[in-house]
Design an enzyme around this catalytic site. Structure first.
Site, PDB file in Angstrom:
ATOM      1  N   LYS A   1       0.832  -1.217   0.000  1.00 34.73           N
ATOM      2  CA  LYS A   1       0.000   0.000   0.000  1.00 34.73           C
ATOM      3  C   LYS A   1       0.866   1.266   0.000  1.00 34.73           C
ATOM      4  O   LYS A   1       0.371   2.348  -0.217  1.00 34.73           O
ATOM      5  CB  LYS A   1      -0.906   0.021   1.231  1.00 34.73           C
ATOM      6  CG  LYS A   1      -2.037  -0.986   1.169  1.00 34.73           C
ATOM      7  CD  LYS A   1      -3.167  -0.628   2.104  1.00 34.73           C
ATOM      8  CE  LYS A   1      -2.864  -0.953   3.535  1.00 34.73           C
ATOM      9  NZ  LYS A   1      -3.160  -2.321   3.925  1.00 34.73           N
TER      10      LYS A   1
ATOM     11  N   HIS B   1       2.086 -11.599  10.814  1.00 36.71           N
ATOM     12  CA  HIS B   1       2.781 -10.409  10.326  1.00 36.71           C
ATOM     13  C   HIS B   1       2.381  -9.214  11.186  1.00 36.71           C
ATOM     14  O   HIS B   1       1.318  -9.199  11.802  1.00 36.71           O
ATOM     15  CB  HIS B   1       2.453 -10.146   8.844  1.00 36.71           C
ATOM     16  CG  HIS B   1       1.001  -9.965   8.576  1.00 36.71           C
ATOM     17  ND1 HIS B   1       0.138 -11.018   8.365  1.00 36.71           N
ATOM     18  CD2 HIS B   1       0.241  -8.853   8.512  1.00 36.71           C
ATOM     19  CE1 HIS B   1      -1.083 -10.555   8.168  1.00 36.71           C
ATOM     20  NE2 HIS B   1      -1.060  -9.229   8.260  1.00 36.71           N
TER      21      HIS B   1
ATOM     22  N   HIS C   1       2.215  -4.894  11.426  1.00 40.52           N
ATOM     23  CA  HIS C   1       2.165  -3.658  10.640  1.00 40.52           C
ATOM     24  C   HIS C   1       2.980  -2.567  11.341  1.00 40.52           C
ATOM     25  O   HIS C   1       2.829  -2.370  12.552  1.00 40.52           O
ATOM     26  CB  HIS C   1       0.720  -3.167  10.517  1.00 40.52           C
ATOM     27  CG  HIS C   1      -0.212  -4.173   9.902  1.00 40.52           C
ATOM     28  ND1 HIS C   1      -0.744  -4.016   8.648  1.00 40.52           N
ATOM     29  CD2 HIS C   1      -0.691  -5.359  10.363  1.00 40.52           C
ATOM     30  CE1 HIS C   1      -1.521  -5.055   8.360  1.00 40.52           C
ATOM     31  NE2 HIS C   1      -1.505  -5.886   9.393  1.00 40.52           N
TER      32      HIS C   1
HETATM   33  P1  M7G Z   1      -3.728  -8.047   7.003  1.00 40.57           P
HETATM   34  O1  M7G Z   1      -3.820  -7.572   8.410  1.00 40.57           O
HETATM   35  O2  M7G Z   1      -3.656  -9.535   6.805  1.00 40.57           O
HETATM   36  O3  M7G Z   1      -4.946  -7.582   6.156  1.00 40.57           O
HETATM   37  O4  M7G Z   1      -2.465  -7.340   6.392  1.00 40.57           O
HETATM   38  P2  M7G Z   1      -5.406  -6.263   5.435  1.00 40.57           P
HETATM   39  O5  M7G Z   1      -4.904  -6.378   4.004  1.00 40.57           O
HETATM   40  O6  M7G Z   1      -6.904  -6.372   5.468  1.00 40.57           O
HETATM   41  O7  M7G Z   1      -4.844  -5.112   6.184  1.00 40.57           O
HETATM   42  C1  M7G Z   1      -1.799  -7.767   5.264  1.00 40.57           C
HETATM   43  C2  M7G Z   1      -0.933  -6.624   4.775  1.00 40.57           C
HETATM   44  O8  M7G Z   1      -0.135  -7.087   3.719  1.00 40.57           O
HETATM   45  C3  M7G Z   1      -1.766  -5.458   4.240  1.00 40.57           C
HETATM   46  O9  M7G Z   1      -1.338  -4.250   4.827  1.00 40.57           O
HETATM   47  C4  M7G Z   1      -1.531  -5.515   2.734  1.00 40.57           C
HETATM   48  O10 M7G Z   1      -1.539  -4.235   2.126  1.00 40.57           O
HETATM   49  C5  M7G Z   1      -0.179  -6.168   2.638  1.00 40.57           C
HETATM   50  N1  M7G Z   1       0.008  -6.946   1.412  1.00 40.57           N
HETATM   51  C6  M7G Z   1      -0.890  -7.742   0.822  1.00 40.57           C
HETATM   52  N2  M7G Z   1      -0.333  -8.326  -0.274  1.00 40.57           N
HETATM   53  C7  M7G Z   1      -1.023  -9.279  -1.145  1.00 40.57           C
HETATM   54  C8  M7G Z   1       0.959  -7.896  -0.370  1.00 40.57           C
HETATM   55  C9  M7G Z   1       2.022  -8.176  -1.269  1.00 40.57           C
HETATM   56  O11 M7G Z   1       1.928  -8.946  -2.237  1.00 40.57           O
HETATM   57  N3  M7G Z   1       3.202  -7.557  -0.998  1.00 40.57           N
HETATM   58  C10 M7G Z   1       3.359  -6.686   0.056  1.00 40.57           C
HETATM   59  N4  M7G Z   1       4.532  -6.109   0.218  1.00 40.57           N
HETATM   60  N5  M7G Z   1       2.360  -6.402   0.916  1.00 40.57           N
HETATM   61  C11 M7G Z   1       1.166  -7.016   0.714  1.00 40.57           C
END
Ligand code: M7G
Length: 329
Positions: free
Chosen positions: A199, A269, A271
């Site tokens: 993002k 993971h 944030h």
């Molecule tokens: P989450 O808390 O599982 O869910 O966070 P959310 O997406 O509803 O916040 C996953 C985090 O991984 C999010 O902040 C996504 O923007 C980030 N993310 C997701 N994908 C598929 C990718 C990716 O392919 N590469 C990177 N660098 N970040 C990702």
């Protein structure tokens, strides 16, 4: 709509070239490859919009569902912030068209040089119905999940229905985004990879957003954490903050470090976002500060296994349906 138009749209898009591009994009994304920065072809020239899932004039974003060749896709467009270090060039290198002048007030349309006028673009292809739902504007409901609810409702649902974490494994195995890694501790137990969240366009620290992905693969979410994982969590917290200070000159006092419950991706993971940047999902109903998580596990090793946890679910989330079926909502 998607179902009825699939064939027609595939036909209208479907030159071999476009379909090859989409297939290449697909296989690149499956392999986690994809040539960064030097994408000569515009795979989106064949994108056919089906509908707008959501948009925000304030955030300057739009989430679009459509077809890329014969595949369902979601495209996210986001105007990027104006950077202070580009102002001089923006003022001197743009054309300015007067819209109106009145007394001491005047408004203009400024046409910036193309490289200062980029739109951050994210493509999910092929997108599943779950992706479409994730990006669709919807009403949310707060769910109360007891320890028993987790075992009988959430856990079985998540085991069957969650998003693939292939992209996470690609990162850990250096099959994707290897050149974006900011820091890595390779230890299999307490190690992790820290890299920019997709993002974040990394152009300014005002909206800094990184994620730390644990090397350990068997922790689905906050619910699986016990005091046994404290060394891992403390390591991510400490070394993550140090790496961000070193790379971005941002001290720990400027960071919001947290986990989501429920996450979208069930592989542990964390944030890391800049304090003051209202990152999506940083509200109290979904974000759990890592510092609190660590303290809670220090005072009760089974804290997250046993506590009732609260989180929002969107109206058409299958998990919400399961809570309703169980009479829990
Ligand atoms: P989450 O808390 O599982 O869910 O966070 P959310 O997406 O509803 O916040 C996953 C985090 O991984 C999010 O902040 C996504 O923007 C980030 N993310 C997701 N994908 C598929 C990718 C990716 O392919 N590469 C990177 N660098 N970040 C990702």
């Amino acid at each position: 709509m998607a179902d009825t138009t699939t064939k027609r749209e595939a036909d209208s898009v479907g030159s071999d070239e476009v379909s090859q591009k989409a297939k290449r994009a697909k296989s690149d994304s499956e392999n986690g490859r994809g040539e960064v920065g030097k994408e000569p072809e515009n795979i989106l020239c064949g994108f056919k919009t089906s509908d707008v899932l959501s948009d925000s004039a304030r955030e300057k974003t739009i989430f679009i569902r459509g077809k890329l060749a014969d595949q369902e896709a979601v495209v996210i467009l986001e105007k990027t912030p104006i950077r202070e270090d580009t102002l001089a060039e923006l003022f001197s290198g743009s054309t300015l068209k007067l819209e109106m002048r009145n007394d001491i007030y005047s408004t203009y349309r400024l046409q910036a040089p193309p490289h200062l006028n980029e739109i951050k673009t994210t493509v999910v292809c092929p997108a599943t119905e779950k992706h479409v739902k994730k990006y669709q504007r919807q009403e949310s409901f707060l769910v109360e999940e007891t320890e028993e609810d987790y075992q009988s409702i959430t856990r079985p649902y998540v085991e069957k229905q969650s998003f693939s974490v292939k992209w996470v494994h690609n990162i850990l195995e250096k099959k994707a985004e290897a050149d974006r890694i900011v820091y890595e501790d390779p230890d299999p137990k307490v190690g992790f990879v820290l890299l920019p969240d997709f993002k974040w366009d990394q152009k300014q620290v005002d909206d800094l957003y990184l994620i730390a992905i644990a090397h350990l693969r068997d922790i689905r979410s906050l619910r699986d954490l016990t005091s046994e994982h404290l060394p891992l969590l403390q390591n991510i917290f400490q070394k993550g903050k140090e790496a961000i200070l070193q790379r971005y000159d941002l001290p720990a006092s400027k960071l919001r470090v947290y986990l989501h419950y429920q996450p979208s991706y069930y592989h542990l993971h964390v944030h890391f976002t800049k304090l003051g940047y209202e990152a999506p999902g940083c509200g109290v109903e979904r974000a759990h500060l890592l510092a609190d998580v660590i303290q809670n596990l220090q005072s009760d090793p089974e804290y997250y296994k046993t506590r009732t946890l609260y989180f929002p679910l969107r109206a058409d989330d299958g998990l919400l349906g399961k809570f309703k079926e169980a009479g829990r909502l």
